[in-house]
Write a protein that holds these residues in place. Structure first.
Motif, PDB file in Angstrom:
ATOM      1  N   GLN A  73       0.843  -1.207   0.000  1.00 32.34           N
ATOM      2  CA  GLN A  73       0.000   0.000   0.000  1.00 32.34           C
ATOM      3  C   GLN A  73       0.873   1.249   0.000  1.00 32.34           C
ATOM      4  O   GLN A  73       0.635   2.191  -0.762  1.00 32.34           O
ATOM      5  N   PHE A  74       1.903   1.236   0.826  1.00 31.45           N
ATOM      6  CA  PHE A  74       2.782   2.414   0.885  1.00 31.45           C
ATOM      7  C   PHE A  74       3.482   2.624  -0.461  1.00 31.45           C
ATOM      8  O   PHE A  74       3.706   3.760  -0.888  1.00 31.45           O
ATOM      9  N   GLY A  75       3.807   1.513  -1.118  1.00 30.09           N
ATOM     10  CA  GLY A  75       4.460   1.580  -2.422  1.00 30.09           C
ATOM     11  C   GLY A  75       3.602   2.253  -3.494  1.00 30.09           C
ATOM     12  O   GLY A  75       4.110   2.707  -4.513  1.00 30.09           O
ATOM     13  N   LEU A  76       2.302   2.306  -3.258  1.00 32.46           N
ATOM     14  CA  LEU A  76       1.399   2.954  -4.224  1.00 32.46           C
ATOM     15  C   LEU A  76       1.339   4.466  -4.014  1.00 32.46           C
ATOM     16  O   LEU A  76       0.797   5.189  -4.848  1.00 32.46           O
ATOM     17  N   ILE A  77       1.861   4.939  -2.881  1.00 35.48           N
ATOM     18  CA  ILE A  77       1.714   6.361  -2.523  1.00 35.48           C
ATOM     19  C   ILE A  77       3.017   7.117  -2.767  1.00 35.48           C
ATOM     20  O   ILE A  77       4.079   6.723  -2.295  1.00 35.48           O
ATOM     21  N   SER A  78       2.914   8.222  -3.501  1.00 30.39           N
ATOM     22  CA  SER A  78       4.087   9.077  -3.692  1.00 30.39           C
ATOM     23  C   SER A  78       3.706  10.516  -3.385  1.00 30.39           C
ATOM     24  O   SER A  78       2.529  10.851  -3.268  1.00 30.39           O
ATOM     25  N   GLY A  79       4.725  11.349  -3.253  1.00 30.59           N
ATOM     26  CA  GLY A  79       4.486  12.769  -2.981  1.00 30.59           C
ATOM     27  C   GLY A  79       5.256  13.626  -3.963  1.00 30.59           C
ATOM     28  O   GLY A  79       6.313  13.214  -4.449  1.00 30.59           O
TER      29      GLY A  79
END
Ligand SMILES: NC(=O)c1ccc[n+]([C@@H]2O[C@H](COP(=O)([O-])OP(=O)(O)OC[C@H]3O[C@@H](n4cnc5c(N)ncnc54)[C@H](O)[C@@H]3O)[C@@H](O)[C@H]2O)c1
Length: 161
Positions: A73-79
């Motif tokens: 899940q974290f791998g799907l999130i970028s900033g």
């Protein structure tokens, strides 16, 4: 990361404070790619760190949403500190900037430049009417309010206006 994880499309989060972070986690739990933008670059880093810790914490407590691991899940999130990059190819934009009409209008003016005629522009607003928020928007017909109930991660109720 398995290929199917990134097939659902991309969601843009504009403003990654309390509510923007919760939306990011909810969309990632359902397998969407999420790009977060904030006017403060330190807030983007802060949001990523908080989300990473929170996903692990929820996993350990048995309350993580979805079937993906916390790392997936974290791998799907970028900033990003570039609004254009955040919005590029997004199918849905969730605006979660402060509840100040002038700021919201300013943000929509910028978003309007980059979104396509298919992108849904959605606001987390707690008090403003969509007709007032979208009055200067070029993509007005694509505008909705999606008002979450706090804490959004745990209360599956969103007011759609
Ligand atoms: N807090 C709640 O309980 C709650 C519940 C439902 C809906 N809402 C709504 O959600 C929205 C966000 O609230 P919040 O509590 O997350 O606020 P917050 O203050 O925690 O986060 C707002 C974020 O927007 C950023 N920001 C400010 N100006 C910006 C700009 N021009 N461009 C991009 N980012 C900008 C700030 O740096 C901050 O990170 C508001 O409209 C609020 O009414 C809040």
């Amino acid at each position: 990361m398995a290929a199917h994880l990134s097939n659902k499309g991309k969601v843009a989060i504009v403003g990654c404070g309390l509510i923007g972070q919760a939306w990011a986690m909810i969309f990632a739990s359902a397998g969407y790619k999420v790009s977060m933008y904030d006017i403060l670059s330190e807030q983007i880093e802060n949001a990523k760190n908080t989300i990473q810790k929170t996903l692990q914490d929820y996993h350990q407590k048995g309350c993580l949403k979805g079937s993906l691991s916390p790392d997936e899940q974290f791998g799907l999130i970028s900033g990003t500190s570039e609004l254009r990059e955040c919005l590029e190819d997004a199918l849905f934009v969730q605006e979660s900037v402060p509840e100040i009409l002038q700021i919201k209008h300013q943000v929509y003016r910028a978003i309007d430049i980059y979104i396509s005629s298919n992108t849904i522009l959605s606001s987390s607003t707690s008090s403003f009417l969509p007709s007032v928020l979208s009055e200067h928007c070029k993509h007005r017909s694509q505008f909705i309010v999606s008002h979450p109930v706090n804490p959004p991660y745990f209360i599956p109720l969103v007011e759609i206006v």
